[in-house]
Design a protein around this motif. Structure first.
Motif, PDB file in Angstrom:
ATOM      1  N   GLU A  72       0.824  -1.208   0.000  1.00 43.50           N
ATOM      2  CA  GLU A  72       0.000   0.000   0.000  1.00 43.50           C
ATOM      3  C   GLU A  72       0.859   1.259   0.000  1.00 43.50           C
ATOM      4  N   PHE A 117      -8.428   0.708  -2.242  1.00 43.20           N
ATOM      5  CA  PHE A 117      -7.688  -0.358  -2.918  1.00 43.20           C
ATOM      6  C   PHE A 117      -6.997   0.113  -4.195  1.00 43.20           C
ATOM      7  N   ARG A 175       0.703   4.088  -2.957  1.00 37.63           N
ATOM      8  CA  ARG A 175       0.344   5.486  -2.711  1.00 37.63           C
ATOM      9  C   ARG A 175       1.485   6.419  -3.129  1.00 37.63           C
ATOM     10  N   TRP A 192      -4.095   1.258  -4.568  1.00 41.50           N
ATOM     11  CA  TRP A 192      -2.689   0.826  -4.601  1.00 41.50           C
ATOM     12  C   TRP A 192      -2.515  -0.516  -5.290  1.00 41.50           C
TER      13      TRP A 192
END
Length: 555
Positions: A317, A329, A321, A331
């Motif tokens: 994640e 979700f 980002r 990422w």
């Protein structure tokens, strides 16, 4: 010797002498994959009722080849090849002495593998990979398996020596993460394999030589499962090494937490060994309290597994980002889905979710009564080892082999590797899914079609057995594909530099406390738990041993 300071300057190639030792192990691993995989294909064809083995070959003969070569030889050799390269890459080039010890371990294991294999091929050791008494093999088979274990100890010592050398040269500093993980895995392996070594040397070899005519079957099974369940973590922890240390580098991110990774490995060390009784829940002769205790300890392994899942998906994640992902979700879409080095292990990670759920069922006393000794267990085994672990090993091979050979993974081979993983996933989903379902109907494991083919109940199982044959056939196609890729990477791929990806720890991570490398504390806890879980039950088995079971060969 290559130093850590030199490594920090840029691309680092594992020393050619260490690479040669690592590759020797990898060669044997993939030879075992082909032979063991072929026997697996023959097994599912026989169970479908549509195929009969030629030339007097027996079902239990190919079942033994499949289990021993894939469950013990493929895994041990690939793990050692990977670990040797990882230690050399992060802790420094092996010394001549360490490398010589590694070669002694390799040749000892290989001599044992050849001896045991010959006995199985001669149908003198059709005792499955668990080699339960009262099934009896030729004494050469047992000696061969003992040599495999002893050879692994010798090879492991070389890796541990390099870790000790690094610690002495860098006092007060955390060791390289993947080297630390290697040593944890080796410590667990050496401690747990003492059980099977005692079983083979002091029970099975004297019995097979005729020096004694009876052995304590319950004790022999207990010694095996003291080893047999930690064996699962011996397979799994190198996959975790790839997930924790390599995958973050491949996706362009960083390791979420060095301390969390080390803690999870130490928890695996202390909780993975005193749990063998959950494989013996239906056996008399073991008091229910000790079964309950070991089931509780088995469930404790969920903790480091959840820590691992949290750490991995945190890395995913954060990286997503950084690349601009939005939403809960978003990422997920930013991960490198066209890179086989990531995709293939990721499929293995995903498979571990249902595999872990199945493991909880297997270790739960009431639910275990439903699926014990059914082919459900075989299906579970193929999700954990043959999917989670093996796919991660394949993904690692796609950068490890070209790194060691001085070649590169081309776009064509990368694309074929993703196709291979998809083929493997489809085949395993069909085969393992059918095993799980028909296992709930009571279909037995370790049995060919002739055992139950004429029964009325078996008629309901036939569609699922045919589905297993279809899935197994697809899996064998996957084996051919991966062997083609491996051969290409070994001998035909273009020359070039391939990185051995080692992730860096996030700058936001907490400092790693040195207590996580205080081996006196962790090994003491590990040994105390083992003594607590096994001492009284084993004494009880010896004091109240039945007259014994005479050995019979499985005809």
């Amino acid at each position: 010797m290559t130093t850590v300071t030199e490594k920090a300057k840029g691309f680092i190639q594992v020393d050619k002498r260490d690479a040669k030792l690592a590759l020797a192990h990898i060669y044997v691993a993939f030879i075992a994959l082909f032979i063991g995989g072929l026997c697996g294909l023959l097994q599912v064809l026989v169970r479908s009722g549509q195929f009969t083995l030629p030339w007097g070959i027996t079902y239990y003969q190919i079942l033994t080849v499949h289990g021993v070569l894939l469950g013990l030889i493929l895994t041990t050799y690939f793990i050692f090849g990977f670990q040797i390269a990882a230690v050399s890459r992060t802790a420094g080039t092996l010394t001549d002495k360490q490398r010589s010890i590694g070669w002694i371990g390799f040749w000892t294991m290989t001599a044992g593998t050849v001896a045991a294999s010959i006995m199985v091929l001669l149908n003198e050791a059709s005792v499955l990979y668990t080699f339960y008494a009262p099934l009896q093999a030729h004494w050469i088979f047992y000696v061969g398996m003992a040599l495999v274990v002893v050879g692994s100890w010798i090879g492991g010592i070389a890796q541990i020596m390099k870790y000790v050398e690094w610690r002495k040269a860098n006092p007060g500093q955390p060791s390289p993460l993947i080297t630390f993980m290697v040593v944890v895995n080796l410590a667990m392996w050496i401690i747990c394999s003492l059980g099977v070594a005692v079983e083979v040397v002091f029970q099975l070899i004297p019995w097979s030589l005729g020096w004694v005519d009876k052995i304590d079957v319950l004790l022999s099974r207990t010694l095996f499962w003291y080893f047999g369940h930690p064996l699962v973590y011996f397979w799994l922890l190198p996959a975790y090494m790839v997930w924790y240390v390599v995958i973050p580098k491949i996706i362009g991110g960083k390791i979420f937490s060095d301390a969390l990774a080390r803690l999870s490995f130490m928890l695996f060390l202390i909780f993975s060994i005193p749990v063998g009784f959950h494989h013996q829940l239906t056996e008399p002769g073991i008091d229910s309290f000790w079964k309950y205790l070991q089931v509780v300890l088995t469930m404790m392994v969920v903790i480091p597994s959840l820590l691992t899942a949290f750490s991995l998906f945190a890395s995913f994640e954060i990286r997503g980002r950084e690349l601009g992902a939005k939403g809960v979700f978003g990422w997920f879409k930013k991960l490198p889905w066209k890179d086989a080095r990531f995709v293939v292990p990721f499929i293995g990670m995903a498979a571990f979710i249902p595999a872990g759920a199945g493991g909880i069922i297997n270790a739960s006393h009431q639910m275990n009564q439903i699926i014990h000794n059914t082919i459900w267990v075989t299906g579970h085994f193929h999700l954990t080892l043959a999917t989670t672990v093996v796919l991660t090993f394949f993904g690692a091979a796609y950068w490890l082999i070209p790194h060691l050979t001085g070649r590169i993974l081309t776009k064509q081979m990368n694309h074929l590797a993703i196709i291979q993983a998809i083929v493997w996933t489809v085949g395993m989903s069909i085969m393992s899914g059918a095993m799980h379902i028909v296992g709930l109907f009571g279909a037995p494991r370790r049995s060919d079609f002739s055992t139950y083919g004429g029964s009325e109940q078996a008629a309901d199982w036939i569609p699922y057995q045919i589905a297993q044959a279809v899935g197994g056939t697809i899996l064998f196609i996957g084996i051919i594909l991966v062997l083609y890729i491996v051969a290409h990477l070994l001998w035909f791929a273009p020359k070039g530099k391939t990185e051995f990806p080692i992730g860096e720890v996030s700058e936001h991570a907490e400092k790693t406390p040195m207590v996580l490398e205080n081996w006196k504390i962790w090994l003491t806890i590990c040994i105390l738990l083992i003594l607590f879980a096994y001492t009284i039950p084993v004494i009880d088995m010896i004091q109240n041993a039945p007259p014994g079971s005479k050995g019979y060969k499985l005809w």
